[in-house]
Scaffold this motif. Structure first.
Motif, short mmCIF file in Angstrom:
data_model
loop_
_atom_site.label_atom_id
_atom_site.label_comp_id
_atom_site.label_asym_id
_atom_site.label_seq_id
_atom_site.Cartn_x
_atom_site.Cartn_y
_atom_site.Cartn_z
N GLN A 10 0.83 -1.20 0.00
CA GLN A 10 0.00 0.00 0.00
C GLN A 10 0.87 1.25 0.00
N LYS A 13 2.22 1.82 -3.47
CA LYS A 13 1.19 2.42 -4.33
C LYS A 13 1.02 3.90 -3.99
N PHE A 62 -6.75 3.56 -6.24
CA PHE A 62 -5.66 2.59 -6.28
C PHE A 62 -4.97 2.31 -4.94
N VAL A 63 -5.14 3.17 -3.94
CA VAL A 63 -4.35 3.01 -2.72
C VAL A 63 -5.20 2.62 -1.51
#
Length: 130
Positions: A10, A13, A62-63
Protein backbone atom coordinates in the motif's frame (compact mmCIF):
# COMPACT_ATOMS: atom_id res chain seq x y z
CA UNK A 1 3.53 -10.90 8.49
CA UNK A 2 0.78 -10.68 5.87
CA UNK A 3 -0.39 -7.35 7.33
CA UNK A 4 3.13 -5.97 6.98
CA UNK A 5 3.30 -7.07 3.33
CA UNK A 6 -0.05 -5.38 2.66
CA UNK A 7 1.12 -2.20 4.37
CA UNK A 8 4.38 -2.12 2.37
CA UNK A 9 2.48 -2.72 -0.89
CA UNK A 10 0.00 0.00 0.00
CA UNK A 11 2.82 2.43 0.83
CA UNK A 12 4.45 1.63 -2.53
CA UNK A 13 1.19 2.42 -4.33
CA UNK A 14 0.91 5.58 -2.24
CA UNK A 15 4.45 6.44 -3.29
CA UNK A 16 3.69 5.96 -6.99
CA UNK A 17 0.57 8.11 -6.80
CA UNK A 18 2.49 10.64 -4.70
CA UNK A 19 5.37 10.78 -7.18
CA UNK A 20 2.98 11.45 -10.04
CA UNK A 21 1.19 14.14 -8.03
CA UNK A 22 4.52 15.64 -6.95
CA UNK A 23 5.39 16.07 -10.63
CA UNK A 24 2.14 17.98 -11.10
CA UNK A 25 2.73 20.02 -7.93
CA UNK A 26 6.40 20.77 -8.61
CA UNK A 27 6.01 21.35 -12.36
CA UNK A 28 3.06 23.70 -11.95
CA UNK A 29 4.82 25.62 -9.17
CA UNK A 30 7.93 26.10 -11.32
CA UNK A 31 5.84 27.10 -14.35
CA UNK A 32 3.78 29.66 -12.43
CA UNK A 33 6.78 31.09 -10.60
CA UNK A 34 9.27 31.20 -13.47
CA UNK A 35 6.70 32.72 -15.86
CA UNK A 36 6.23 35.45 -13.23
CA UNK A 37 2.50 34.78 -12.96
CA UNK A 38 2.79 34.28 -9.19
CA UNK A 39 5.24 34.46 -6.34
CA UNK A 40 6.76 31.17 -5.19
CA UNK A 41 4.50 31.25 -2.14
CA UNK A 42 1.25 31.65 -4.11
CA UNK A 43 2.28 29.20 -6.82
CA UNK A 44 3.23 26.66 -4.16
CA UNK A 45 -0.31 26.80 -2.77
CA UNK A 46 -2.01 26.68 -6.18
CA UNK A 47 0.11 23.76 -7.36
CA UNK A 48 -0.46 21.91 -4.10
CA UNK A 49 -4.24 22.25 -4.45
CA UNK A 50 -4.16 21.08 -8.09
CA UNK A 51 -2.15 18.01 -7.13
CA UNK A 52 -4.54 17.22 -4.26
CA UNK A 53 -7.45 16.88 -6.69
CA UNK A 54 -5.53 14.35 -8.79
CA UNK A 55 -4.24 12.68 -5.64
CA UNK A 56 -7.76 12.18 -4.28
CA UNK A 57 -8.96 10.43 -7.43
CA UNK A 58 -5.91 8.18 -7.72
CA UNK A 59 -5.59 7.46 -3.99
CA UNK A 60 -9.18 6.40 -3.52
CA UNK A 61 -9.05 4.29 -6.66
CA UNK A 62 -5.66 2.59 -6.28
CA UNK A 63 -4.35 3.01 -2.72
CA UNK A 64 -7.01 3.18 -0.02
CA UNK A 65 -10.16 1.13 0.50
CA UNK A 66 -12.97 3.45 1.51
CA UNK A 67 -14.69 2.92 4.83
CA UNK A 68 -17.95 1.06 4.50
CA UNK A 69 -20.92 3.30 5.16
CA UNK A 70 -19.00 6.50 4.46
CA UNK A 71 -20.62 8.59 1.76
CA UNK A 72 -18.57 10.12 -1.06
CA UNK A 73 -19.34 13.56 0.35
CA UNK A 74 -17.96 12.56 3.76
CA UNK A 75 -14.93 10.98 2.11
CA UNK A 76 -14.23 14.09 0.03
CA UNK A 77 -14.71 16.40 3.02
CA UNK A 78 -12.30 14.35 5.15
CA UNK A 79 -9.79 14.23 2.29
CA UNK A 80 -10.06 18.02 1.81
CA UNK A 81 -9.70 18.66 5.54
CA UNK A 82 -6.62 16.45 5.79
CA UNK A 83 -5.23 18.07 2.65
CA UNK A 84 -5.77 21.55 4.09
CA UNK A 85 -3.67 20.57 7.10
CA UNK A 86 -1.08 19.26 4.64
CA UNK A 87 -1.21 22.56 2.76
CA UNK A 88 -0.71 24.48 6.00
CA UNK A 89 2.32 22.31 6.81
CA UNK A 90 3.62 22.74 3.25
CA UNK A 91 3.28 26.52 3.38
CA UNK A 92 4.88 26.78 6.82
CA UNK A 93 7.85 24.68 5.70
CA UNK A 94 8.17 26.67 2.46
CA UNK A 95 8.15 29.97 4.33
CA UNK A 96 10.64 28.83 6.96
CA UNK A 97 12.97 27.23 4.42
CA UNK A 98 12.94 30.12 1.94
CA UNK A 99 12.55 33.19 4.14
CA UNK A 100 14.41 32.13 7.27
CA UNK A 101 16.95 29.60 5.97
CA UNK A 102 17.50 31.23 2.57
CA UNK A 103 16.83 28.04 0.61
CA UNK A 104 16.01 28.27 -3.10
CA UNK A 105 12.23 27.81 -3.41
CA UNK A 106 12.49 24.78 -5.72
CA UNK A 107 14.74 22.97 -3.24
CA UNK A 108 12.48 23.99 -0.36
CA UNK A 109 9.50 22.44 -2.18
CA UNK A 110 11.23 19.06 -2.34
CA UNK A 111 12.02 19.30 1.37
CA UNK A 112 8.43 20.35 2.20
CA UNK A 113 7.00 17.49 0.14
CA UNK A 114 9.12 14.91 1.92
CA UNK A 115 8.00 16.26 5.29
CA UNK A 116 4.29 16.34 4.39
CA UNK A 117 4.28 12.85 2.79
CA UNK A 118 4.43 11.01 6.11
CA UNK A 119 1.56 13.09 7.50
CA UNK A 120 -0.51 12.42 4.36
CA UNK A 121 -0.11 8.64 4.44
CA UNK A 122 -0.77 8.26 8.17
CA UNK A 123 -3.74 10.64 8.30
CA UNK A 124 -5.42 9.22 5.21
CA UNK A 125 -4.93 5.65 6.38
CA UNK A 126 -6.38 6.51 9.78
CA UNK A 127 -9.39 8.58 8.67
CA UNK A 128 -10.31 7.27 5.20
CA UNK A 129 -9.57 3.58 5.15
CA UNK A 130 -11.76 0.72 6.31
Amino acid sequence: MEKLKELVLQFCKFGMVGTFCFCIDYGLMILLTESHLMTYYASSAVSFIASVVVNYVLSMRFVFVAKEGMSKIQEIMIFITLSMVGLLLNQMIMFLAVELLGMFYAVAKVFATLMVTAYNFISRKKFLEA
